[in-house]
Design a protein around this motif. Structure first.
Motif, PDB file in Angstrom:
ATOM      1  N   LEU A  81     102.585  41.537 -12.108  1.00 33.12           N
ATOM      2  CA  LEU A  81     102.208  40.293 -11.445  1.00 33.12           C
ATOM      3  C   LEU A  81     101.292  39.452 -12.316  1.00 33.12           C
ATOM      4  O   LEU A  81     100.516  39.977 -13.122  1.00 33.12           O
ATOM      5  CB  LEU A  81     101.480  40.588 -10.116  1.00 33.12           C
ATOM      6  CG  LEU A  81     102.231  41.372  -9.045  1.00 33.12           C
ATOM      7  CD1 LEU A  81     101.311  41.630  -7.858  1.00 33.12           C
ATOM      8  CD2 LEU A  81     103.495  40.632  -8.602  1.00 33.12           C
ATOM      9  N   VAL A  96     107.994  33.031  -7.605  1.00 35.35           N
ATOM     10  CA  VAL A  96     108.081  33.674  -6.295  1.00 35.35           C
ATOM     11  C   VAL A  96     108.009  32.647  -5.163  1.00 35.35           C
ATOM     12  O   VAL A  96     108.702  32.755  -4.157  1.00 35.35           O
ATOM     13  CB  VAL A  96     106.968  34.722  -6.133  1.00 35.35           C
ATOM     14  CG1 VAL A  96     106.961  35.324  -4.737  1.00 35.35           C
ATOM     15  CG2 VAL A  96     107.122  35.818  -7.188  1.00 35.35           C
ATOM     16  N   MET A 126     108.956  40.702  -4.443  1.00 36.00           N
ATOM     17  CA  MET A 126     108.114  39.620  -3.936  1.00 36.00           C
ATOM     18  C   MET A 126     108.948  38.600  -3.159  1.00 36.00           C
ATOM     19  O   MET A 126     108.508  38.088  -2.125  1.00 36.00           O
ATOM     20  CB  MET A 126     107.383  38.929  -5.084  1.00 36.00           C
ATOM     21  CG  MET A 126     106.296  39.768  -5.753  1.00 36.00           C
ATOM     22  SD  MET A 126     104.898  40.213  -4.669  1.00 36.00           S
ATOM     23  CE  MET A 126     105.436  41.833  -4.076  1.00 36.00           C
ATOM     24  N   PHE A 154     104.497  38.125   3.163  1.00 38.38           N
ATOM     25  CA  PHE A 154     103.793  37.441   2.079  1.00 38.38           C
ATOM     26  C   PHE A 154     102.884  36.422   2.764  1.00 38.38           C
ATOM     27  O   PHE A 154     103.310  35.329   3.114  1.00 38.38           O
ATOM     28  CB  PHE A 154     104.825  36.770   1.167  1.00 38.38           C
ATOM     29  CG  PHE A 154     104.285  36.161  -0.097  1.00 38.38           C
ATOM     30  CD1 PHE A 154     104.165  36.916  -1.248  1.00 38.38           C
ATOM     31  CD2 PHE A 154     103.931  34.821  -0.148  1.00 38.38           C
ATOM     32  CE1 PHE A 154     103.710  36.345  -2.433  1.00 38.38           C
ATOM     33  CE2 PHE A 154     103.472  34.244  -1.312  1.00 38.38           C
ATOM     34  CZ  PHE A 154     103.361  35.016  -2.464  1.00 38.38           C
ATOM     35  N   PRO A 156     104.174  45.213  -5.710  1.00 39.22           N
ATOM     36  CA  PRO A 156     105.590  45.584  -5.741  1.00 39.22           C
ATOM     37  C   PRO A 156     105.857  47.024  -6.184  1.00 39.22           C
ATOM     38  O   PRO A 156     106.933  47.562  -5.912  1.00 39.22           O
ATOM     39  CB  PRO A 156     106.199  44.588  -6.741  1.00 39.22           C
ATOM     40  CG  PRO A 156     105.052  44.155  -7.593  1.00 39.22           C
ATOM     41  CD  PRO A 156     103.864  44.141  -6.677  1.00 39.22           C
TER      42      PRO A 156
END
Length: 249
Positions: free
Chosen positions: A20, A64, A87, A96, A210
């Motif tokens: 990320l 994302v 994601m 999210f 993730p």
């Protein structure tokens, strides 16, 4: 730590690992390449990763989610295809979590409420129409808001987004008579109060990692410039954290 090349804007990095990359997007930069041809977040960050890690060839970076060009704040990117897929699934499944702060013109009728509308985007004009009930081609839009502070002209509101439709926050708040300060596309009749971007800031993203599945929270407080500077740093921090953990109002 920041991501920056010579002549490019400074992009603060909040978090980075092998999977990320989380940054603070400056207002005024497109999330990805558009017809303007101006430098965009995805391209700038790819260039930064290539330089910092001396990577040969193309660099993978997955978009994302998006923030409108005039909006600043927390933005998350995926550094691998596996992370991007997971994601994206988190976004689709609404796990999210995203919160925002906004300065709106006027005062919402209720201090806190859930807004549910149906939105239709016109790609030709890049505008979104808002309806109280389902309309042809519409998609449901859902958010919660809470008023944190007000003065005679403006209100500072915290927002939890449940769906991620284009221009959603802007058009839903405008629909209740409280357009974002400076957002003339959606009806702000006030002259701009000394700022060149609309007053909307991505204050937090909460999502499971993730790979490790650890719950992660990334936060950013709106800047102390107009119109945010109507309120103190403490009040802006309250707005940034107001909707964290809120499921319902």
């Amino acid at each position: 730590m920041t991501a920056q090349q010579q002549g490019a804007p400074d992009i603060p990095i909040l978090y980075e690992d092998n999977h990320l990359l989380v940054v603070v997007k400056p207002p005024g930069i497109p999330s990805q390449e558009d017809e303007s041809g101006d430098p965009d977040m995805l391209t700038l960050l790819k260039q930064d990763l290539k330089l910092r890690y001396n990577k040969p060839g193309n660099v993978f970076l997955g978009l994302v989610h998006r923030l409108d060009r005039p909006v600043g704040g927390v933005m998350l990117f995926a550094k691998t295809s596996k992370a991007a897929s997971r994601m994206s699934e988190a976004v689709r499944s609404r796990s999210f979590d995203k919160t925002y702060a906004a300065v709106v013109t006027g005062h919402p009728g209720k201090n806190a409420a859930r807004l549910k509308h149906y939105l239709v985007k016109d790609s030709r004009t890049n505008t979104v129409a808002c309806f109280p009930s389902p309309a042809p081609g519409s998609k449901e839009a859902l958010l919660d808001y809470a008023t944190v502070a007000s003065d005679s002209k403006y209100s500072l509101v915290a927002i939890k987004l449940h769906t991620g439709r284009p221009h959603q926050i802007r058009v839903q708040l405008a629909s209740i008579g409280c357009p974002l300060a400076g957002d003339h596309k959606y009806g702000s009749s006030q002259s701009k109060p000394g700022h060149s971007s609309i007053a909307l800031w991505s204050t937090s993203i909460r999502v499971d990692h993730p790979v490790t599945k650890e719950s992660m929270l990334f936060s950013s407080t709106p800047p102390l410039d107009k119109p945010w500077s109507i309120w103190s740093a403490d009040v802006l921090e309250q707005a940034a954290g107001r909707m964290l953990g809120e499921e319902t109002l």
